[in-house]
Design a protein around this motif. Structure first.
Motif, short mmCIF file in Angstrom:
data_model
loop_
_atom_site.label_atom_id
_atom_site.label_comp_id
_atom_site.label_asym_id
_atom_site.label_seq_id
_atom_site.Cartn_x
_atom_site.Cartn_y
_atom_site.Cartn_z
N THR A 105 0.98 4.37 -8.36
CA THR A 105 1.27 3.97 -6.98
C THR A 105 1.29 2.45 -6.88
O THR A 105 0.76 1.73 -7.73
CB THR A 105 0.21 4.52 -6.01
OG1 THR A 105 -1.05 3.87 -6.29
CG2 THR A 105 0.05 6.02 -6.16
N ARG A 106 1.88 1.97 -5.80
CA ARG A 106 1.94 0.53 -5.56
C ARG A 106 0.52 -0.04 -5.39
O ARG A 106 0.22 -1.14 -5.87
CB ARG A 106 2.79 0.25 -4.32
CG ARG A 106 3.35 -1.16 -4.26
CD ARG A 106 4.20 -1.34 -3.01
NE ARG A 106 5.18 -0.29 -2.85
CZ ARG A 106 6.38 -0.29 -3.43
NH1 ARG A 106 6.72 -1.30 -4.21
NH2 ARG A 106 7.22 0.71 -3.25
N ASP A 107 -0.36 0.70 -4.72
CA ASP A 107 -1.74 0.24 -4.54
C ASP A 107 -2.43 0.05 -5.88
O ASP A 107 -3.18 -0.93 -6.08
CB ASP A 107 -2.54 1.23 -3.68
CG ASP A 107 -2.14 1.19 -2.21
OD1 ASP A 107 -1.51 0.19 -1.80
OD2 ASP A 107 -2.46 2.14 -1.49
N LEU A 147 6.88 3.63 -11.61
CA LEU A 147 6.62 4.33 -10.34
C LEU A 147 7.29 5.70 -10.30
O LEU A 147 6.78 6.64 -9.70
CB LEU A 147 7.09 3.47 -9.17
CG LEU A 147 6.26 2.22 -8.87
CD1 LEU A 147 6.97 1.33 -7.88
CD2 LEU A 147 4.88 2.61 -8.34
N ALA A 205 5.61 9.17 -11.18
CA ALA A 205 4.83 9.96 -10.24
C ALA A 205 5.56 11.24 -9.84
O ALA A 205 4.94 12.29 -9.64
CB ALA A 205 4.50 9.13 -9.00
#
Length: 287
Positions: free
Chosen positions: A145-147, A129, A132
């Protein structure tokens, strides 16, 4: 090799001993992955820890002795003494790193979240993460991203490990800067310690602003993971000697304390022990 001039990485692939001696444990596993690709009779898709090594993600503890690859479901093929084949199919999206086919950053992180211990997986996913906001120059730029991690989890044909992976995705935080910070967060969670804010700017008595690893505003306590890297990593040292780094760290702590903030520092062996870290932070006033 008998004369001690070469080291065998895999059967048929060798590296000069003086070159091998200069490689750290991360680079040695990458060398093992590359050697496996050179020795293979077919094209390989590297996954799990081996993909993580190529992505320059961290590993808590030693890298595996065998290399991990993905394999088509119906193609057969077995694992052997130097290769672990995961017969789950080849994903549509792959990435090329160092000339090798590798699972994407999201797939790599989720594969590991489903198969390795929770703390180790959090360390990997925190680092993924973090790409990013802090991209690396030696791998493809891949904001994560977490999504995207949840979407990837839905695509993987997992027989087990889905709940474990979901817990890792939920807890991971790209603000954690180093493996020691990630493992500290895991120990805090397991110990029932109040979770801190990460990478927060704090003003010292001199007016200078410092970005600290952990901050508990409700207890007015700053926390810092005091890893060995601070005194050995050229990127962190920025041309300073180990002695100068030590003096700078002391001055930083003194300045923060002079601004009436509590301060707590701990090394790796405390970071990985929930009991020891809980006792350490309680002494500093964190509950």
């Amino acid at each position: 090799m008998r004369r001690g001039e070469f080291v065998r990485v895999v059967r048929g692939v060798y590296v000069r001993k003086n070159v091998w001696a200069q490689l750290d444990r991360h680079a040695r596993h990458r060398a093992q992955v590359k050697a496996t690709a050179l020795a293979a009779t077919d094209d390989l898709v590297f996954s799990h820890q081996s993909a993580a090594a190529l992505w320059r993600l961290p590993s808590v503890g030693p890298w595996p002795e065998r290399v991990h690859v993905l394999h088509p479901k119906a193609a057969g093929g077995r694992s052997n003494s130097h290769l672990i084949r995961h017969s789950v199919g080849i994903p549509q999206n792959l990435v090329t790193i160092d000339g090798l086919s590798v699972t994407t950053l999201a797939r790599t992180a989720v594969d590991l979240a489903a198969t390795i211990p929770f703390g180790h997986a959090v360390t990997v996913m925190d680092a993924g993460l973090r790409c990013a906001t802090h991209p690396r120059f030696d791998v493809p730029p891949t904001p994560l991203t977490r999504d995207e991690l949840y979407q990837e989890l839905d695509l993987i044909p997992l027989r087990r490990g889905r709940l474990r992976a979901s817990r890792v995705i939920e807890f991971a935080d790209g603000a954690a800067d180093r493996p020691g910070e990630s493992m500290s967060r895991v120990s805090m969670l397991l110990a029932g310690v109040t979770m801190p804010l990460l990478q927060v700017p704090i003003t010292g008595a001199s007016g200078r602003v410092y970005v600290v690893d952990f901050w508990w505003p409700q207890f007015n306590v700053v926390g810092e993971f005091d890893g060995r890297f601070k005194y050995t990593d050229p990127e962190y040292m920025q041309g300073r000697t180990g002695e100068q780094v030590l003096l700078d760290e002391k001055a930083r702590e003194d300045d923060i304390r002079a601004a009436d903030h509590g301060m707590s520092r701990w090394p790796w062996e405390v970071a990985v022990s929930p009991e020891r870290l809980r006792a350490h932070l309680r002494n500093a006033g964190v509950r």
